[in-house]
Design an enzyme around this catalytic site. Structure first.
Site, PDB file in Angstrom:
ATOM      1  CE  LYS A  48      11.454  -0.801  -3.689  1.00 61.46           C
ATOM      2  NZ  LYS A  48      11.887  -0.561  -5.078  1.00 61.46           N
ATOM      3  NE  ARG A  97       8.129  -2.849 -11.387  1.00 62.47           N
ATOM      4  CZ  ARG A  97       8.204  -2.169 -10.255  1.00 62.47           C
ATOM      5  NH1 ARG A  97       8.064  -2.775  -9.102  1.00 62.47           N
ATOM      6  NH2 ARG A  97       8.425  -0.874 -10.265  1.00 62.47           N
ATOM      7  NE  ARG A 125      -0.922  10.778  -4.172  1.00 63.50           N
ATOM      8  CZ  ARG A 125       0.210  10.202  -4.547  1.00 63.50           C
ATOM      9  NH1 ARG A 125       1.360  10.724  -4.214  1.00 63.50           N
ATOM     10  NH2 ARG A 125       0.198   9.079  -5.234  1.00 63.50           N
ATOM     11  NE  ARG A 139       2.212   8.794   1.224  1.00 61.14           N
ATOM     12  CZ  ARG A 139       3.129   8.847   0.260  1.00 61.14           C
ATOM     13  NH1 ARG A 139       4.395   8.674   0.531  1.00 61.14           N
ATOM     14  NH2 ARG A 139       2.767   9.065  -0.975  1.00 61.14           N
ATOM     15  NE  ARG A 159       0.501   1.991  -4.046  1.00 62.90           N
ATOM     16  CZ  ARG A 159       0.983   3.023  -3.364  1.00 62.90           C
ATOM     17  NH1 ARG A 159       0.168   3.776  -2.648  1.00 62.90           N
ATOM     18  NH2 ARG A 159       2.261   3.318  -3.385  1.00 62.90           N
TER      19      ARG A 159
END
Ligand SMILES: [Zn+2]
Length: 217
Positions: free
Chosen positions: A13, A88, A160, A127, A171
């Protein structure tokens, strides 16, 4: 064009927002940027927000709404804007309608970046971050030449906590439970345009521009 951009974490995004803002010559307005500007500028709202953040609390909706209202009333946003991170939820969407009505405006379109759940998990959980310079690599899409070592600085790579598959799934669940009603709200009003956000960054940008062009004035 007055545009709201929605899409889950890992949909790219932020990257698309930059390209779209340039293409249609509208300022990109993100809640993160608005927060930082108010806090560093020492505005009343910034001081208020900082009090909550320093205490580890969420900044209440009223404070966020007031910051967005101020930002949308600034001259550079009069000809249009791209909102990222706001609204949101449906309550904030109602607020946004009110803010725009005060300015004799209404939203042009809401662009939803559509990605498959598993694809997002793959993108985010692949990642690897450099411990030394912070550069983010990807084990599938952007791998360093020697596994586990940063090409830029020779630092050690790690995953991470945010990027662990379980955390990513959580999430995503949080995102969809909050945002799905918002997406349905805009779909019901005929203001939602969804594009497939899978594939290369260039492909997605092209789809976004094609989908948005009819709404540009
Ligand atoms: Zn590095």
């Amino acid at each position: 064009m007055r545009l709201v951009l929605v899409g889950p974490p890992g949909a790219g995004k932020g990257t698309q927002a930059e390209f779209i803002a340039v293409q249609f010559d509208n300022p990109k307005i993100s809640t993160g940027d608005i927060f930082r500007a108010n806090v560093s500028g020492g505005t009343d709202l910034g001081r208020l927000a900082k009090k909550y953040m320093d205490a580890g609390d969420l900044v209440p909706d009223e404070v966020t709404n007031a910051m967005v209202r101020d930002r949308l009333a600034q001259p550079d946003a009069m000809g249009g804007f791209l909102l990222d991170g706001f609204p949101r939820n449906v309550a904030q969407a109602d607020e946004l309608d009110g803010m725009l009505a005060e300015l004799d405006n209404r939203l042009s379109v809401v662009l939803d970046l559509d990605v498959d759940h598993d694809e997002v998990v793959r993108r985010l959980s692949g990642r690897r971050t450099c411990k030394r310079c912070g550069h983010v690599w990807h084990i599938e899409y952007d791998r360093p030449s020697t596994g586990g070592i940063c090409d830029k600085c020779g630092g050690e790579l790690y995953q991470r906590d945010d990027d662990h598959p379980d955390t990513v799934r959580h999430r995503l669940d949080v995102y969809f439970s909050q945002t799905e009603p918002l997406v349905e709200f805009y779909r019901g009003r005929g203001q939602l345009v969804a594009i497939d956000a899978q594939g290369t960054v260039e492909d997605v940008t092209e789809r976004a521009i094609e989908a948005l062009t009819p709404f540009a004035d």
